[in-house]
Design a protein around this motif. Structure first.
Motif, short mmCIF file in Angstrom:
data_model
loop_
_atom_site.label_atom_id
_atom_site.label_comp_id
_atom_site.label_asym_id
_atom_site.label_seq_id
_atom_site.Cartn_x
_atom_site.Cartn_y
_atom_site.Cartn_z
N ASN A 38 0.81 -1.21 0.00
CA ASN A 38 0.00 0.00 0.00
C ASN A 38 0.85 1.26 0.00
O ASN A 38 0.47 2.27 -0.58
N ASN A 39 2.01 1.22 0.67
CA ASN A 39 2.85 2.41 0.73
C ASN A 39 3.37 2.78 -0.65
O ASN A 39 3.52 3.97 -0.97
N ASP B 271 -6.53 -8.58 -7.96
CA ASP B 271 -6.38 -8.27 -6.53
C ASP B 271 -5.67 -6.93 -6.33
O ASP B 271 -6.12 -6.09 -5.54
N ALA B 272 -4.56 -6.73 -7.02
CA ALA B 272 -3.83 -5.46 -6.91
C ALA B 272 -4.68 -4.32 -7.47
O ALA B 272 -4.68 -3.21 -6.93
N TRP C 180 -5.70 -0.45 -6.08
CA TRP C 180 -5.50 0.80 -6.81
C TRP C 180 -6.83 1.55 -6.96
O TRP C 180 -6.90 2.76 -6.74
N LEU C 181 -7.88 0.82 -7.34
CA LEU C 181 -9.19 1.45 -7.57
C LEU C 181 -9.74 2.09 -6.31
O LEU C 181 -10.31 3.19 -6.35
N ALA C 182 -9.56 1.41 -5.18
CA ALA C 182 -10.03 1.96 -3.91
C ALA C 182 -9.26 3.23 -3.56
O ALA C 182 -9.84 4.21 -3.08
N GLU D 27 -11.97 4.98 -8.00
CA GLU D 27 -12.51 4.69 -9.32
C GLU D 27 -13.33 3.41 -9.26
O GLU D 27 -12.99 2.47 -8.53
N ALA D 28 -14.38 3.35 -10.06
CA ALA D 28 -15.21 2.14 -10.12
C ALA D 28 -14.49 1.05 -10.92
O ALA D 28 -13.71 1.37 -11.83
N PRO D 29 -14.73 -0.22 -10.61
CA PRO D 29 -14.13 -1.31 -11.39
C PRO D 29 -14.60 -1.26 -12.84
O PRO D 29 -15.73 -0.84 -13.12
#
Length: 225
Positions: A13-14, A73-74, A78-80, A84-86
């Protein structure tokens, strides 16, 4: 074209949190890899199934652009992070009867609940463009085929016939990529060749309807669907 920076070529996450301080990250493509295809993620691992492609642009120089890949999964992380929506997943391969649930087979209307109505010609063009992306393994997402795909997807009138210019543009790209180099006589023929070569089945389109439409236009390349 920019390469993803080495200092961010790691999991975690970092890494993502620091990257978005320097780059604008945008999801642009979500697809399934073909048999024997693979992509390398930004953290240097191999993907052989579903993948996302993200565009990145430096915040201080938005005319520069690059792309990176990752698995689902990754991508969710990123989207969260970028809110951004999937993106919908496109599978260029035909989905077998067995992939439907018994309920869906008995009640086919269940499959359409909550889904937008898409004009059948628009749907065919999306299948063609996504399939060409996969078969030619296009990695420059600023090139012609991804640009047409993005334009057709962004059109708010999904239930209407696409713009004549977009239909002609798809035909022109097929003509230049497949017919002119004598790879095949048409998109339909090309797909048949690839099915035999890869031992798989691709999504089908109504090529006769598209060819008739192209033949009705003035100043078009030969109908190549």
């Amino acid at each position: 074209m920019l390469n993803w920076p080495e200092n961010y070529a790691h999991k975690g996450n970092n890494v993502r949190e620091n990257a978005i301080k320097e780059y604008k990250i945008t999801p642009i493509f979500h697809s399934v890899l073909l048999p024997n295809q693979h992509k390398n993620t930004y953290f240097k691992q191999r993907i052989t199934t579903n993948y996302y492609c993200f565009e990145f642009r430096p915040l201080n120089s938005k005319d520069k652009i690059g792309f990176f890949y990752c698995g689902d999964d990754a991508a969710k992380k990123w989207l969260a992070l970028i809110d951004e929506a999937p993106l919908p997943l496109f599978n260029p391969l035909s989905i077998s009867y067995d992939s439907m649930t018994q309920s869906d087979r008995e009640n086919p209307q269940n499959n359409n609940e909550g889904k937008k109505i898409i004009h059948p010609i628009r749907k065919d063009l999306l299948v063609i463009l996504n399939t060409l992306m996969a078969l030619f393994d296009i990695t420059d997402y600023s090139s012609a085929i991804p640009a047409i795909l993005k334009r057709i997807l962004k059109d708010k009138n999904q239930d209407l016939l696409p713009q004549n210019g977009d239909i002609k543009a798809v035909n022109t790209n097929i003509y230049k990529r497949i017919v002119l180099p004598n790879i095949a006589t048409s998109y339909h023929d090309f797909i048949h060749i690839k099915e035999l070569e890869l031992n798989c089945a691709f999504k089908k389109i109504n090529h006769d309807r598209l060819n008739e439409l192209i033949n009705s236009f003035e100043n078009s390349n030969p109908a190549s669907f």
